[in-house]
Design a protein around this motif. Structure first.
Motif, mmCIF file in Angstrom:
data_model
loop_
_atom_site.group_PDB
_atom_site.id
_atom_site.type_symbol
_atom_site.label_atom_id
_atom_site.label_comp_id
_atom_site.label_asym_id
_atom_site.label_seq_id
_atom_site.Cartn_x
_atom_site.Cartn_y
_atom_site.Cartn_z
ATOM 1 N N ARG A 27 32.620 48.607 101.436
ATOM 2 C CA ARG A 27 32.930 49.797 102.216
ATOM 3 C C ARG A 27 33.141 51.012 101.326
ATOM 4 N N LEU A 38 33.719 54.376 105.105
ATOM 5 C CA LEU A 38 34.208 54.427 106.479
ATOM 6 C C LEU A 38 35.524 55.191 106.536
ATOM 7 N N LYS A 39 35.665 56.032 107.580
ATOM 8 C CA LYS A 39 36.937 56.738 107.735
ATOM 9 C C LYS A 39 37.825 56.080 108.769
ATOM 10 N N TYR A 41 37.720 52.144 111.361
ATOM 11 C CA TYR A 41 37.261 50.758 111.323
ATOM 12 C C TYR A 41 35.745 50.687 111.220
ATOM 13 N N LEU A 42 35.026 51.518 111.987
ATOM 14 C CA LEU A 42 33.561 51.509 111.955
ATOM 15 C C LEU A 42 32.940 52.895 111.826
ATOM 16 N N LYS A 43 33.721 53.952 111.825
ATOM 17 C CA LYS A 43 33.192 55.313 111.773
ATOM 18 C C LYS A 43 32.819 55.673 110.343
ATOM 19 N N VAL A 44 31.543 56.037 110.141
ATOM 20 C CA VAL A 44 31.048 56.385 108.809
ATOM 21 C C VAL A 44 31.376 57.845 108.521
ATOM 22 N N ASN A 45 31.865 58.121 107.303
ATOM 23 C CA ASN A 45 32.108 59.500 106.886
ATOM 24 C C ASN A 45 30.809 60.289 106.911
ATOM 25 N N PRO A 111 32.808 45.493 109.844
ATOM 26 C CA PRO A 111 32.727 46.701 109.011
ATOM 27 C C PRO A 111 31.991 46.472 107.695
ATOM 28 N N LYS A 114 28.293 46.580 108.482
ATOM 29 C CA LYS A 114 27.888 47.959 108.737
ATOM 30 C C LYS A 114 27.725 48.708 107.421
ATOM 31 N N GLY A 115 28.661 48.526 106.500
ATOM 32 C CA GLY A 115 28.555 49.151 105.190
ATOM 33 C C GLY A 115 27.325 48.690 104.435
#
Length: 133
Positions: A27, A38-39, A41-45, A111, A114-115
């Motif tokens: 991550r 990630l900013k 749990y799943l939201k990408v910066n 997560p 996703k990363g």
């Protein structure tokens, strides 16, 4: 086809895939490996806070969820059969243990996968990641 009808993509630098996948799994930013990817749990910066790499191009969509279900299902289904055939626990006990196990494994993997997908997209320069900085 003639040369006039063929379009050539601009030549860009090669990015190593495995370090990007590893950084994404951790991550971290796939470019520098220091900033948070990630900013939540799943939201990408939108951008890396360290190297300012734009990350909003990602198109992970349903890929992480699909891979999570695939992995959890392939790990837990044989384990469920093995435990049931070997120990014959009470149904409620079996249900409780495997519900908690599936939930915990899913929450751990989602997560990270996703990363890894965002890191793969960055390394292969997909979905806008190929633009020069």
């Amino acid at each position: 086809m003639t040369d006039q009808t063929m379009t050539h993509a601009p030549v860009t630098e090669q990015r190593p895939v495995m370090p990007a996948l590893t950084r994404g799994w951790q991550r971290k930013c796939p470019s520098c490996g220091n900033g948070r990817l990630l900013k939540g749990y799943l939201k990408v910066n939108d951008t890396c806070p360290v190297c300012q790499q734009e990350l909003h191009h990602h198109r992970a969509d349903d890929g992480p969820a699909y891979l999570t279900i695939l992995i959890v299902g392939h790990l837990m289904a044989p384990a469920l059969l093995l435990v049931f055939e070997t120990f014959r626990p009470e149904p409620l006990t079996l249900f409780t243990i495997f519900t908690v196990g599936c939930d915990a494994l899913s929450l751990y993997l989602l997560p990270r996968l996703k990363g890894a997908i965002v890191g793969y997209q960055w390394a292969r320069q997909l979905h806008g990641f190929g633009k020069p900085a």
